[in-house]
Design an enzyme around this catalytic site. Sequence first.
Site, PDB file in Angstrom:
ATOM      1  N   LYS A   1      50.119  53.421  52.806  1.00  0.00           N
ATOM      2  CA  LYS A   1      50.554  52.301  53.128  1.00  0.00           C
ATOM      3  C   LYS A   1      52.236  52.665  53.034  1.00  0.00           C
ATOM      4  CE  LYS A   1      49.407  48.092  54.487  1.00  0.00           C
ATOM      5  NZ  LYS A   1      48.204  47.985  55.524  1.00  0.00           N
TER       6      LYS A   1
ATOM      7  N   ASP B   1      52.077  46.815  61.071  1.00  0.00           N
ATOM      8  CA  ASP B   1      51.374  46.062  59.810  1.00  0.00           C
ATOM      9  C   ASP B   1      52.200  44.826  60.101  1.00  0.00           C
ATOM     10  OD1 ASP B   1      51.121  45.061  57.000  1.00  0.00           O
ATOM     11  OD2 ASP B   1      49.522  46.773  56.887  1.00  0.00           O
TER      12      ASP B   1
END
Length: 429
Positions: free
Chosen positions: A118, A158
């Site tokens: 991430k 995202d």
Amino acid sequence: MLSSSLPRLEQESPAYICPYDQACSYLEAAAKELQLDEGILEVLSHPRKVVTVSIPVKRDNGQVQVLAGHRVQHCDILGPYKGGTRYHPAVTLREVSALAMLMTWKCALLGIPYGGAKGGIAIDPKLYSVGELERITRRYTSELIKDIGPAVDIPAPDMGTSAREMAWMMDTYSVNVGHAVPGVVTGKPISIGGSRGREMATGRGVMFIVREALTDKGQSLVGARIAIQGFGNVGSAAALLLHEAGAKVIAVSTGSGGIFCEDGLDIPALKAYAAENRKSIVGFGQATPISNADLLTLPCDVLIPAALENQITEDNANQIQAKIIAEAANGPVTLVANQALEARGVMVLPDILANAGGVVVSYLEWVQGLSYVFWDEERVNKELEQLMVQAYRQVMQQSLHRQIPLRLAAYTLGVGRVAQALGDRGLYP
């Protein structure tokens, strides 16, 4: 609780539930159920690499601002790292680390040969011009140039990012290595190697999981009453697909408030209204205003939290009237709230299953990019449905076999597969 080697970068209020601590709690529970060796648990509880870079950017007014960008690579036992890049003011290293860990279990659960990663930058993208965002994205990518790649780590969109940022990332990487590399990111525009079906993938995956859960409860999707918190990319896509399948979407909300209609909202009209009103749904005709908090406690068949984490807590868990909760967001139900809901017989479809549609189609995009053979949307959606339904069935079987809740069943499958691969590969040196 597992010890953390990550710095505590923010002052946490007593009510704040740290996503990293919660992620570790889920890992611990799965490890206990699986009776994992303590050494394997220790390895899996720590990210393999944590990268923080400085991003100097010249603003349009000539001033220079230095931002901090993060990329956490949790585990590559099953394959290259995979995970989104978010631009949001609340981004912290601990949050990104939690999401990287969850991505590892999510990929393993879906049978995708990836590990979790991430990335993120703590900015509000609405406060930056397009030119500033491009400079930020390109500098962030160039700082990570040795840490990403189609066989190393594949970023994706995202919160706060989109196909536009992925195009900038792909171009920056390609220019640096001297040739086009479409497989370095996913979620790109179709014109440069993106996959058809990617934009709606997470919402479509939510729809598939909700459909299967309702079927198991002896109920059809047609006529099911559904409330959705969040009307961004995931929430709006899920709302549209559920509406098209015959469900009644009775309420939706955004950060500025929500709306309710007993007979069901006209979702195509609502999407058009939001597009014309800077993503706001407030004021949409023939609907009653409602707060985010009130939406969560509406009587309905399915509640879909598709906004931020920590939305359903011990403070409001007992007020939830939904029969099924499908976690379209990451971590919207806290650990304590989850236990309270399960005790009341509420079916909680965990995030690592319910919102996995995005990473599934990202994987399909990566496969297409590596082979330079691209599929039509019908094939992409069929592959997505097959993987999502298969994972749902495996979670249900695990839950019944072990007599454990669905969340723990999902984690035992994901964690167990990674632990098995770690044991088979062994430790180097």
